[in-house]
Design an enzyme around this catalytic site. Structure first.
Site, PDB file in Angstrom:
ATOM      1  N   GLY A  43      33.423 -51.465   2.263  1.00 23.74           N
ATOM      2  CA  GLY A  43      33.378 -50.818   0.958  1.00 23.74           C
ATOM      3  C   GLY A  43      33.679 -49.332   0.945  1.00 23.74           C
ATOM      4  O   GLY A  43      34.270 -48.819   0.000  1.00 23.74           O
ATOM      5  N   GLU A  98      28.557 -43.945   1.875  1.00 22.18           N
ATOM      6  CA  GLU A  98      28.402 -45.278   1.272  1.00 22.18           C
ATOM      7  C   GLU A  98      29.169 -45.358  -0.036  1.00 22.18           C
ATOM      8  O   GLU A  98      29.250 -44.388  -0.778  1.00 22.18           O
ATOM      9  CB  GLU A  98      26.916 -45.546   0.986  1.00 22.18           C
ATOM     10  CG  GLU A  98      26.204 -46.343   2.079  1.00 22.18           C
ATOM     11  CD  GLU A  98      26.582 -47.827   2.091  1.00 22.18           C
ATOM     12  OE1 GLU A  98      27.637 -48.209   1.553  1.00 22.18           O
ATOM     13  OE2 GLU A  98      25.801 -48.613   2.652  1.00 22.18           O
ATOM     14  N   ASP A  99      29.692 -46.540  -0.306  1.00 19.54           N
ATOM     15  CA  ASP A  99      30.364 -46.751  -1.588  1.00 19.54           C
ATOM     16  C   ASP A  99      29.347 -46.818  -2.721  1.00 19.54           C
ATOM     17  O   ASP A  99      29.501 -46.169  -3.745  1.00 19.54           O
ATOM     18  CB  ASP A  99      31.220 -48.031  -1.545  1.00 19.54           C
ATOM     19  CG  ASP A  99      30.468 -49.247  -1.015  1.00 19.54           C
ATOM     20  OD1 ASP A  99      29.314 -49.101  -0.539  1.00 19.54           O
ATOM     21  OD2 ASP A  99      31.024 -50.356  -1.056  1.00 19.54           O
ATOM     22  N   ASP A 102      22.505 -49.823  -4.107  1.00 20.75           N
ATOM     23  CA  ASP A 102      21.982 -50.724  -5.136  1.00 20.75           C
ATOM     24  C   ASP A 102      20.468 -50.824  -4.901  1.00 20.75           C
ATOM     25  O   ASP A 102      19.724 -49.933  -5.280  1.00 20.75           O
ATOM     26  CB  ASP A 102      22.734 -52.052  -4.983  1.00 20.75           C
ATOM     27  CG  ASP A 102      22.400 -53.096  -6.029  1.00 20.75           C
ATOM     28  OD1 ASP A 102      22.044 -52.731  -7.147  1.00 20.75           O
ATOM     29  OD2 ASP A 102      22.505 -54.299  -5.724  1.00 20.75           O
ATOM     30  N   LYS A 130      23.298 -47.028  -8.207  1.00 17.61           N
ATOM     31  CA  LYS A 130      22.782 -47.962  -9.229  1.00 17.61           C
ATOM     32  C   LYS A 130      21.259 -47.869  -9.160  1.00 17.61           C
ATOM     33  O   LYS A 130      20.584 -48.783  -8.700  1.00 17.61           O
ATOM     34  CB  LYS A 130      23.253 -49.371  -8.864  1.00 17.61           C
ATOM     35  CG  LYS A 130      23.716 -50.202 -10.027  1.00 17.61           C
ATOM     36  CD  LYS A 130      23.910 -51.635  -9.599  1.00 17.61           C
ATOM     37  CE  LYS A 130      25.343 -52.037  -9.484  1.00 17.61           C
ATOM     38  NZ  LYS A 130      25.485 -53.499  -9.161  1.00 17.61           N
ATOM     39  N   PHE A 151      27.898 -55.130 -12.481  1.00 15.78           N
ATOM     40  CA  PHE A 151      28.639 -55.353 -11.250  1.00 15.78           C
ATOM     41  C   PHE A 151      30.026 -54.725 -11.354  1.00 15.78           C
ATOM     42  O   PHE A 151      30.809 -55.084 -12.218  1.00 15.78           O
ATOM     43  CB  PHE A 151      28.731 -56.841 -10.912  1.00 15.78           C
ATOM     44  CG  PHE A 151      29.127 -57.054  -9.488  1.00 15.78           C
ATOM     45  CD1 PHE A 151      28.181 -56.938  -8.472  1.00 15.78           C
ATOM     46  CD2 PHE A 151      30.446 -57.299  -9.151  1.00 15.78           C
ATOM     47  CE1 PHE A 151      28.541 -57.078  -7.139  1.00 15.78           C
ATOM     48  CE2 PHE A 151      30.820 -57.444  -7.817  1.00 15.78           C
ATOM     49  CZ  PHE A 151      29.866 -57.333  -6.814  1.00 15.78           C
ATOM     50  N   ASP A 158      34.233 -54.593  -3.784  1.00 13.55           N
ATOM     51  CA  ASP A 158      34.854 -55.903  -3.927  1.00 13.55           C
ATOM     52  C   ASP A 158      33.968 -56.904  -4.639  1.00 13.55           C
ATOM     53  O   ASP A 158      32.758 -56.716  -4.781  1.00 13.55           O
ATOM     54  CB  ASP A 158      35.151 -56.479  -2.532  1.00 13.55           C
ATOM     55  CG  ASP A 158      33.869 -56.959  -1.831  1.00 13.55           C
ATOM     56  OD1 ASP A 158      32.925 -56.159  -1.721  1.00 13.55           O
ATOM     57  OD2 ASP A 158      33.810 -58.147  -1.443  1.00 13.55           O
ATOM     58  N   ARG A 164      39.377 -54.472  -4.137  1.00 14.27           N
ATOM     59  CA  ARG A 164      39.100 -53.193  -3.469  1.00 14.27           C
ATOM     60  C   ARG A 164      40.204 -52.171  -3.715  1.00 14.27           C
ATOM     61  O   ARG A 164      39.971 -50.972  -3.653  1.00 14.27           O
ATOM     62  CB  ARG A 164      38.980 -53.402  -1.952  1.00 14.27           C
ATOM     63  CG  ARG A 164      37.775 -54.209  -1.523  1.00 14.27           C
ATOM     64  CD  ARG A 164      37.587 -54.077  -0.015  1.00 14.27           C
ATOM     65  NE  ARG A 164      36.760 -55.125   0.561  1.00 14.27           N
ATOM     66  CZ  ARG A 164      35.436 -55.092   0.630  1.00 14.27           C
ATOM     67  NH1 ARG A 164      34.776 -54.065   0.142  1.00 14.27           N
ATOM     68  NH2 ARG A 164      34.768 -56.087   1.168  1.00 14.27           N
TER      69      ARG A 164
HETATM   70  P1  IMP Z   1      21.906 -52.761  -1.386  1.00 20.87           P
HETATM   71  O1  IMP Z   1      21.493 -53.122   0.008  1.00 20.87           O
HETATM   72  O2  IMP Z   1      21.273 -53.636  -2.414  1.00 20.87           O
HETATM   73  O3  IMP Z   1      21.753 -51.285  -1.716  1.00 20.87           O
HETATM   74  O4  IMP Z   1      23.416 -53.175  -1.510  1.00 20.87           O
HETATM   75  C1  IMP Z   1      24.419 -52.401  -1.087  1.00 20.87           C
HETATM   76  C2  IMP Z   1      25.673 -53.231  -0.937  1.00 20.87           C
HETATM   77  O5  IMP Z   1      25.777 -54.277  -1.923  1.00 20.87           O
HETATM   78  C3  IMP Z   1      26.868 -52.337  -1.174  1.00 20.87           C
HETATM   79  O6  IMP Z   1      27.274 -51.692   0.031  1.00 20.87           O
HETATM   80  C4  IMP Z   1      27.891 -53.304  -1.705  1.00 20.87           C
HETATM   81  O7  IMP Z   1      28.554 -53.934  -0.640  1.00 20.87           O
HETATM   82  C5  IMP Z   1      27.087 -54.337  -2.458  1.00 20.87           C
HETATM   83  N1  IMP Z   1      27.032 -54.053  -3.912  1.00 20.87           N
HETATM   84  C6  IMP Z   1      25.944 -53.716  -4.654  1.00 20.87           C
HETATM   85  N2  IMP Z   1      26.268 -53.541  -5.945  1.00 20.87           N
HETATM   86  C7  IMP Z   1      27.601 -53.756  -6.021  1.00 20.87           C
HETATM   87  C8  IMP Z   1      28.555 -53.729  -7.123  1.00 20.87           C
HETATM   88  O8  IMP Z   1      28.238 -53.454  -8.298  1.00 20.87           O
HETATM   89  N3  IMP Z   1      29.821 -54.019  -6.785  1.00 20.87           N
HETATM   90  C9  IMP Z   1      30.241 -54.323  -5.522  1.00 20.87           C
HETATM   91  N4  IMP Z   1      29.402 -54.358  -4.480  1.00 20.87           N
HETATM   92  C10 IMP Z   1      28.085 -54.087  -4.732  1.00 20.87           C
HETATM   93 MG    MG Z   2      29.086 -51.626   1.284  1.00 19.15          MG
END
Ligand code: IMP
Ligand code: MG
Length: 179
Positions: A43, A98-99, A102, A130, A151, A158, A164
């Site tokens: 990402g 980081e992209d 969440d 987010k 999302f 992706d 992407r």
């Molecule tokens: P976390 O562990 O819940 O913070 O998730 C992080 C990962 O979930 C990111 O690095 C993304 O790969 C994926 N992710 C979370 N939200 C999105 C979104 O809205 N679009 C695409 N990928 C997401």
């Molecule tokens: Mg990621």
């Protein structure tokens, strides 16, 4: 606009402007430190490419590939390392790139994993935050854009490995994923 995109949340111009601002800020902060920017694949690849080119100081680049178990739109927080760092980060200044953050579970795992190697410092730079979905307490040192709980895809992000390469961040039409 791509037919699977409901609406554009952040345009290509807004991304360019923000990333160049972030690059300058990081250059001012890190110019004495020869930092290592560590990206989480896949990402962060596109953000990393633009961010480092906007940051005109000596720096090293490395990538980790992690996969979190879960559905395509929700991570479970259980993270598997597919590719580890290529270099030693002991006593180095590390910036995790980081992209999107969440729940924060992936990032929190990465911070623990890298801290165990005794870097001089670890900070986090995330393009998207987010924040409504956060379940773990992680500090983001640099954030591009806070975004709502929707999302999004594009600019590295992706859904099932697609989208992407869109040059903007867009909200995916909800009927394309289970929700
Ligand atoms: P976390 O562990 O819940 O913070 O998730 C992080 C990962 O979930 C990111 O690095 C993304 O790969 C994926 N992710 C979370 N939200 C999105 C979104 O809205 N679009 C695409 N990928 C997401
Ligand atoms: Mg990621």
């Amino acid at each position: 606009m791509h037919q699977d995109i409901d609406r554009i949340l952040i345009t290509q111009e807004q991304l360019q402007e923000k990333v160049s601002e972030m690059g300058k800020q990081l250059a001012a902060e890190y110019h004495r430190h020869t930092p290592i920017f560590v990206g989480a694949l896949n990402g962060s690849a596109i953000f990393m490419a633009d961010l480092t080119r906007a940051c005109p100081i000596p720096l090293a680049l490395d990538f980790m590939a992690v996969s979190s178990y879960g559905s395509a739109t929700r991570s479970s927080g259980v993270v598997r390392i597919l590719k580890d760092l290529d270099r030693n980060i002991e006593d180095r200044h590390v910036l995790i790139v980081e992209d999107i953050v969440d729940t924060g579970l992936t990032l929190s795992y990465l911070i623990d994993h890298l801290s165990a190697r005794h870097p001089a410092s670890i900070k986090v730079c995330a393009l998207l935050d987010k924040h409504e979905r956060r379940t773990t307490d992680v500090r983001l040192d640099y954030v591009g854009f806070p975004i709502p709980d929707e999302f999004v895809v594009g600019y590295g992000l992706d859904y099932n490995d697609l989208y992407r390469n869109l040059p903007y961040i867009g909200v995916l039409k909800p009927h394309l994923y289970a929700g």
